[in-house]
Write a protein that holds these residues in place. Sequence first.
Motif, PDB file in Angstrom:
ATOM      1  N   UNK A 177       6.305 -82.351  -5.606  1.00 22.53           N
ATOM      2  CA  UNK A 177       5.155 -82.367  -4.700  1.00 22.53           C
ATOM      3  C   UNK A 177       3.863 -82.004  -5.425  1.00 22.53           C
ATOM      4  N   UNK A 178       3.918 -80.940  -6.207  1.00 27.02           N
ATOM      5  CA  UNK A 178       2.727 -80.453  -6.925  1.00 27.02           C
ATOM      6  C   UNK A 178       2.211 -81.527  -7.887  1.00 27.02           C
ATOM      7  N   UNK A 179       3.116 -82.162  -8.618  1.00 26.03           N
ATOM      8  CA  UNK A 179       2.716 -83.192  -9.585  1.00 26.03           C
ATOM      9  C   UNK A 179       2.128 -84.417  -8.894  1.00 26.03           C
ATOM     10  N   UNK A 180       2.794 -84.876  -7.838  1.00 26.60           N
ATOM     11  CA  UNK A 180       2.323 -86.078  -7.132  1.00 26.60           C
ATOM     12  C   UNK A 180       0.958 -85.820  -6.499  1.00 26.60           C
ATOM     13  N   UNK A 181       0.790 -84.635  -5.909  1.00 27.29           N
ATOM     14  CA  UNK A 181      -0.467 -84.272  -5.251  1.00 27.29           C
ATOM     15  C   UNK A 181      -1.612 -84.172  -6.272  1.00 27.29           C
ATOM     16  N   UNK A 182      -1.296 -83.662  -7.478  1.00 21.72           N
ATOM     17  CA  UNK A 182      -2.326 -83.509  -8.502  1.00 21.72           C
ATOM     18  C   UNK A 182      -2.876 -84.872  -8.925  1.00 21.72           C
ATOM     19  N   UNK A 183      -1.999 -85.855  -9.043  1.00 21.28           N
ATOM     20  CA  UNK A 183      -2.436 -87.203  -9.447  1.00 21.28           C
ATOM     21  C   UNK A 183      -3.284 -87.832  -8.339  1.00 21.28           C
ATOM     22  N   UNK A 184      -2.839 -87.668  -7.106  1.00 22.00           N
ATOM     23  CA  UNK A 184      -3.506 -88.302  -5.975  1.00 22.00           C
ATOM     24  C   UNK A 184      -4.911 -87.738  -5.764  1.00 22.00           C
ATOM     25  N   UNK A 185      -5.134 -86.471  -6.162  1.00 18.86           N
ATOM     26  CA  UNK A 185      -6.441 -85.845  -5.939  1.00 18.86           C
ATOM     27  C   UNK A 185      -7.363 -85.960  -7.149  1.00 18.86           C
ATOM     28  N   UNK A 186      -6.883 -86.512  -8.253  1.00 15.90           N
ATOM     29  CA  UNK A 186      -7.724 -86.633  -9.451  1.00 15.90           C
ATOM     30  C   UNK A 186      -8.817 -87.683  -9.256  1.00 15.90           C
ATOM     31  N   UNK A 187     -10.068 -87.235  -9.300  1.00 16.23           N
ATOM     32  CA  UNK A 187     -11.198 -88.163  -9.112  1.00 16.23           C
ATOM     33  C   UNK A 187     -11.215 -89.245 -10.190  1.00 16.23           C
ATOM     34  N   UNK A 188     -10.862 -88.863 -11.406  1.00 16.27           N
ATOM     35  CA  UNK A 188     -10.846 -89.852 -12.503  1.00 16.27           C
ATOM     36  C   UNK A 188      -9.773 -90.915 -12.275  1.00 16.27           C
ATOM     37  N   UNK A 189      -8.599 -90.493 -11.817  1.00 15.67           N
ATOM     38  CA  UNK A 189      -7.530 -91.461 -11.537  1.00 15.67           C
ATOM     39  C   UNK A 189      -7.952 -92.367 -10.376  1.00 15.67           C
ATOM     40  N   UNK A 190      -8.552 -91.769  -9.340  1.00 16.92           N
ATOM     41  CA  UNK A 190      -8.978 -92.536  -8.171  1.00 16.92           C
ATOM     42  C   UNK A 190     -10.046 -93.574  -8.555  1.00 16.92           C
TER      43      UNK A 190
END
Length: 414
Positions: A303-316
């Motif tokens: 959960x922590x890993x998936x959430x971190x990716x989803x909230x990354x402005x650079x990834x988005x």
Amino acid sequence: MEMSEAALKKIPGGVTAAKGFKAASTAAGIKYKDRKDMAMIYSQAPCRSAGTFTTNVVKAAPVKWDKDQVTGGAAAHAVVINAGIANACTGEEGMAYCSRTAAAAAQVLGIPQESVLVASTGVIGKQLPMDRIEAGVKAMAPLLDGSVQSGTDASRAIMTTDTKNKEVAVQVELGGVQVTIGGMCKGSGMIHPNMCTMLGFVTTDAAISKELLQEALSQDIKDTYNMISVDGDTSTNDTVLVLANGLAGNPEITEKNSDYMAFCKALNYINETLSKKMAGDGEGCTALFEVTVKGAATKDQARVLAKSVITSSLTKAAIFGHDANWGRILCAMGYSGADFDPEKVDLFFESTAGRMQIIKDGVAVDYSEEEATKILSEPEVTAIADIKMGDARATAWGCDLTYDYVKINADYRS
């Protein structure tokens, strides 16, 4: 969606799909001049209520009111919702307005004031125009109707910056009896739940104890609403309410038996569908971005890993540009606080345009950028990271970060 299709049957509609539930909506002129902005849900029979609420220390008045209703033990009969003004940071006056809204509904519906739930969404810090709210409540009561259309109209009336309404309904067999669960929600920005500016309303004709209804909801939000993020801002108004009136006539669920598991599965389908609808309608977004972390040692780590990716402005931003910038994903996993070995990570991108591996054992494979861009240009895009530490997995949902997100939020109050 992993579910046995035979057990769950998707049907049209939302909050009016279950037996005994009616809805109405009206244009009360609270903030919007050209649309409906109030909705009401009503059950012919008293309901058991369950709720989950924002973790923001700044809690809007309706959140406090609903928490009291859910924990107070009174049956629930109706919900009154307004869009345009959030009734947040409004002090004692704001609390008094919740009471007045509930009193107005109680009077026209002939039910106790403590059986009325209230919800507000919109601009923070403004007081509700109570004359308009009370007039809206009076106008809606005679319009209450159990039709699909009435439920759909209600789901449109609660929108703020949403671009589309959000509703879903399913049927499931419990104890040999057909039970229906339906729901609607709104939410587009200020979404980073531990619940978000998101309001969700789920109605069911299932007979289930209040304790188990609350437990089913509290457990399920961890994998649904709390796994979405549009912008990392946790709202002041987040509320998800579930009302169960028992009119289906199934044997009441009072223990964690197979009926309870089937109910939880149906509730999960409703909540996950509504969550994805919100993430995919994030302010200004062009794509729903799904991240699955698998091969984790624990569910929490995933959960922590998936959430971190989803909230990354650079990834988005990379998703917005259809750019397979995998370094940003690995980077976001790295600062998440969860421990893993980056040299064991496999990463894949997939969409309806295909699936491709981008990283094997932490190193980029020889892939076609052109092919990757094609996969990332679809309206729904998934990244799958395998960290090879166990068999736990979790999925989070978000969206791309676009120029329009900034535009919408630069002039929201004006």
